[in-house]
Motif scaffolding. Sequence first.
Motif, PDB file in Angstrom:
ATOM      1  N   UNK A 181      37.607  51.079  44.277  1.00  0.00           N
ATOM      2  CA  UNK A 181      37.454  49.809  43.904  1.00  0.00           C
ATOM      3  C   UNK A 181      38.733  49.196  43.059  1.00  0.00           C
ATOM      4  N   UNK A 182      39.147  50.348  42.479  1.00  0.00           N
ATOM      5  CA  UNK A 182      40.540  49.965  41.974  1.00  0.00           C
ATOM      6  C   UNK A 182      41.812  49.911  42.354  1.00  0.00           C
ATOM      7  N   UNK A 183      41.828  50.458  43.775  1.00  0.00           N
ATOM      8  CA  UNK A 183      43.169  50.756  44.483  1.00  0.00           C
ATOM      9  C   UNK A 183      43.755  49.221  44.877  1.00  0.00           C
ATOM     10  N   UNK A 184      44.975  49.277  45.072  1.00  0.00           N
ATOM     11  CA  UNK A 184      45.693  48.010  45.430  1.00  0.00           C
ATOM     12  C   UNK A 184      45.102  47.584  46.947  1.00  0.00           C
ATOM     13  N   UNK A 185      44.760  48.563  47.807  1.00  0.00           N
ATOM     14  CA  UNK A 185      44.497  48.340  49.157  1.00  0.00           C
ATOM     15  C   UNK A 185      43.287  47.707  49.303  1.00  0.00           C
ATOM     16  N   UNK A 186      42.261  48.348  48.677  1.00  0.00           N
ATOM     17  CA  UNK A 186      40.715  48.147  48.779  1.00  0.00           C
ATOM     18  C   UNK A 186      40.317  47.465  47.700  1.00  0.00           C
ATOM     19  N   UNK A 187      40.691  47.472  46.476  1.00  0.00           N
ATOM     20  CA  UNK A 187      40.084  47.133  45.362  1.00  0.00           C
ATOM     21  C   UNK A 187      39.856  45.315  44.922  1.00  0.00           C
ATOM     22  N   UNK A 188      39.087  45.143  44.007  1.00  0.00           N
ATOM     23  CA  UNK A 188      38.759  43.929  43.675  1.00  0.00           C
ATOM     24  C   UNK A 188      38.685  43.703  42.291  1.00  0.00           C
ATOM     25  N   UNK A 189      39.591  43.246  41.510  1.00  0.00           N
ATOM     26  CA  UNK A 189      39.644  43.288  39.992  1.00  0.00           C
ATOM     27  C   UNK A 189      38.427  42.662  39.547  1.00  0.00           C
ATOM     28  N   UNK A 190      38.047  41.580  39.831  1.00  0.00           N
ATOM     29  CA  UNK A 190      36.931  40.828  39.737  1.00  0.00           C
ATOM     30  C   UNK A 190      35.435  41.704  39.730  1.00  0.00           C
ATOM     31  N   UNK A 191      35.344  42.422  40.536  1.00  0.00           N
ATOM     32  CA  UNK A 191      34.271  43.001  40.987  1.00  0.00           C
ATOM     33  C   UNK A 191      34.368  44.459  40.808  1.00  0.00           C
ATOM     34  N   UNK A 248      34.463  46.196  37.695  1.00  0.00           N
ATOM     35  CA  UNK A 248      33.518  46.801  36.931  1.00  0.00           C
ATOM     36  C   UNK A 248      32.142  46.765  37.348  1.00  0.00           C
ATOM     37  N   UNK A 249      31.509  45.686  37.933  1.00  0.00           N
ATOM     38  CA  UNK A 249      30.442  45.603  38.368  1.00  0.00           C
ATOM     39  C   UNK A 249      29.898  46.927  39.344  1.00  0.00           C
ATOM     40  N   UNK A 250      31.058  46.996  40.280  1.00  0.00           N
ATOM     41  CA  UNK A 250      30.666  48.149  41.335  1.00  0.00           C
ATOM     42  C   UNK A 250      30.725  49.628  40.612  1.00  0.00           C
ATOM     43  N   UNK A 251      31.355  49.894  39.652  1.00  0.00           N
ATOM     44  CA  UNK A 251      31.569  50.899  38.903  1.00  0.00           C
ATOM     45  C   UNK A 251      30.325  51.077  38.097  1.00  0.00           C
ATOM     46  N   UNK A 252      29.767  50.413  37.450  1.00  0.00           N
ATOM     47  CA  UNK A 252      28.706  50.338  36.350  1.00  0.00           C
ATOM     48  C   UNK A 252      27.424  50.385  37.347  1.00  0.00           C
ATOM     49  N   UNK A 253      27.332  49.690  38.482  1.00  0.00           N
ATOM     50  CA  UNK A 253      26.151  49.902  39.324  1.00  0.00           C
ATOM     51  C   UNK A 253      26.011  51.453  39.848  1.00  0.00           C
TER      52      UNK A 253
END
Length: 118
Positions: A39-49, A51-56
């Motif tokens: 979720x933090x990669x340039x290819x698949x990541x989304x900077x806005x979401x 933190x939510x994905x990591x926390x969940x």
Amino acid sequence: MNLPKDGFGQTDFPNITAGEAFLFEAIITFLFVFVILMVTSEKYGNAALAPVAIGLALAFLIIVALNLTGGSLNPARSFGPAVFAGGMALSHYWVYLLAPLVGAAIAAVAAKFMGSEE
């Protein structure tokens, strides 16, 4: 007021063997680190979401692991409580030290293989 002399937040696995606990901790750490890397990669990541994905992901993995191993996912999180609790918690610390390292290393290789970073 008398405070209990146990329950210092240590993680332990009274219902499974050390090998099973090692495998389980390695798997949940793999999943957590894999989610972070993807979720933090340039290819698949989304900077806005991210933190939510990591926390969940962390919350879900701890809930799943709570009754088996306590869901440490982090050697540093288990060290202090194991030192203060002593006994079985301290003798089982090797699981909480090595399993997350193995799981995280495998997650790094898997994320690289999946193309998280070019």
